[in-house]
Design a protein around this motif. Structure first.
Motif, PDB file in Angstrom:
ATOM      1  N   PRO A 138       0.795  -1.220   0.000  1.00 53.62           N
ATOM      2  CA  PRO A 138       0.000   0.000   0.000  1.00 53.62           C
ATOM      3  C   PRO A 138       0.836   1.282   0.000  1.00 53.62           C
ATOM      4  O   PRO A 138       0.365   2.315  -0.468  1.00 53.62           O
ATOM      5  N   GLN A 139       2.067   1.245   0.473  1.00 57.05           N
ATOM      6  CA  GLN A 139       2.933   2.430   0.497  1.00 57.05           C
ATOM      7  C   GLN A 139       3.902   2.469  -0.680  1.00 57.05           C
ATOM      8  O   GLN A 139       4.868   3.216  -0.658  1.00 57.05           O
ATOM      9  N   GLY A 191      14.261   1.776  -0.168  1.00 57.13           N
ATOM     10  CA  GLY A 191      14.359   2.408   1.129  1.00 57.13           C
ATOM     11  C   GLY A 191      15.395   1.719   1.999  1.00 57.13           C
ATOM     12  O   GLY A 191      15.953   0.687   1.635  1.00 57.13           O
ATOM     13  N   LEU A 192      15.631   2.295   3.149  1.00 59.48           N
ATOM     14  CA  LEU A 192      16.634   1.814   4.091  1.00 59.48           C
ATOM     15  C   LEU A 192      15.938   1.447   5.397  1.00 59.48           C
ATOM     16  O   LEU A 192      15.151   2.244   5.922  1.00 59.48           O
ATOM     17  N   ILE A 193      16.204   0.254   5.921  1.00 58.03           N
ATOM     18  CA  ILE A 193      15.606  -0.183   7.176  1.00 58.03           C
ATOM     19  C   ILE A 193      16.245   0.599   8.320  1.00 58.03           C
ATOM     20  O   ILE A 193      17.455   0.560   8.508  1.00 58.03           O
ATOM     21  N   TYR A 245       8.452  -2.775  10.097  1.00 58.18           N
ATOM     22  CA  TYR A 245       9.758  -2.130  10.008  1.00 58.18           C
ATOM     23  C   TYR A 245       9.566  -0.644   9.746  1.00 58.18           C
ATOM     24  O   TYR A 245       8.625  -0.245   9.062  1.00 58.18           O
ATOM     25  N   LYS A 246      10.489   0.162  10.249  1.00 54.60           N
ATOM     26  CA  LYS A 246      10.507   1.588   9.939  1.00 54.60           C
ATOM     27  C   LYS A 246      11.483   1.758   8.781  1.00 54.60           C
ATOM     28  O   LYS A 246      12.660   1.458   8.915  1.00 54.60           O
ATOM     29  N   VAL A 247      10.957   2.209   7.627  1.00 54.64           N
ATOM     30  CA  VAL A 247      11.730   2.315   6.399  1.00 54.64           C
ATOM     31  C   VAL A 247      11.841   3.781   6.000  1.00 54.64           C
ATOM     32  O   VAL A 247      10.834   4.480   5.915  1.00 54.64           O
ATOM     33  N   LEU A 265       8.575   5.523   6.981  1.00 58.48           N
ATOM     34  CA  LEU A 265       7.284   4.858   6.862  1.00 58.48           C
ATOM     35  C   LEU A 265       7.294   3.593   7.696  1.00 58.48           C
ATOM     36  O   LEU A 265       8.336   2.958   7.863  1.00 58.48           O
ATOM     37  N   LEU A 266       6.136   3.189   8.216  1.00 51.94           N
ATOM     38  CA  LEU A 266       5.991   1.904   8.879  1.00 51.94           C
ATOM     39  C   LEU A 266       5.430   0.926   7.862  1.00 51.94           C
ATOM     40  O   LEU A 266       4.329   1.106   7.345  1.00 51.94           O
TER      41      LEU A 266
END
Length: 68
Positions: free
Chosen positions: A15-16, A24-26, A43-45, A54-55
């Protein structure tokens, strides 16, 4: 499954996906679980070129394989 600092891409059905198409980077793992299904770890990306993290659930991301 993913280590802090790993680069990831959105999987199909994410969805994101429009927010981090280039990857993205974790930043962190082990946020609060929001659904009861397989691959639900959150995860927070940080999107590449983005300023806000983003979560994203584990089932909506895949490893970035790189260029051959």
């Amino acid at each position: 499954k993913y280590e802090v600092g790993a680069t990831v891409l959105p999987a199909s059905g994410c969805p994101q996906a429009r927010w981090f198409r280039r990857g993205g980077l974790i930043l962190t793992d082990g946020e609060t679980v929001t659904s009861a299904c397989k691959g639900n770890r959150v995860y927070k990306v940080l999107p590449i070129g983005g300023m806000r993290p983003l979560l994203v659930e584990e089932r909506h991301i895949k490893k970035h394989r790189g260029v051959k």
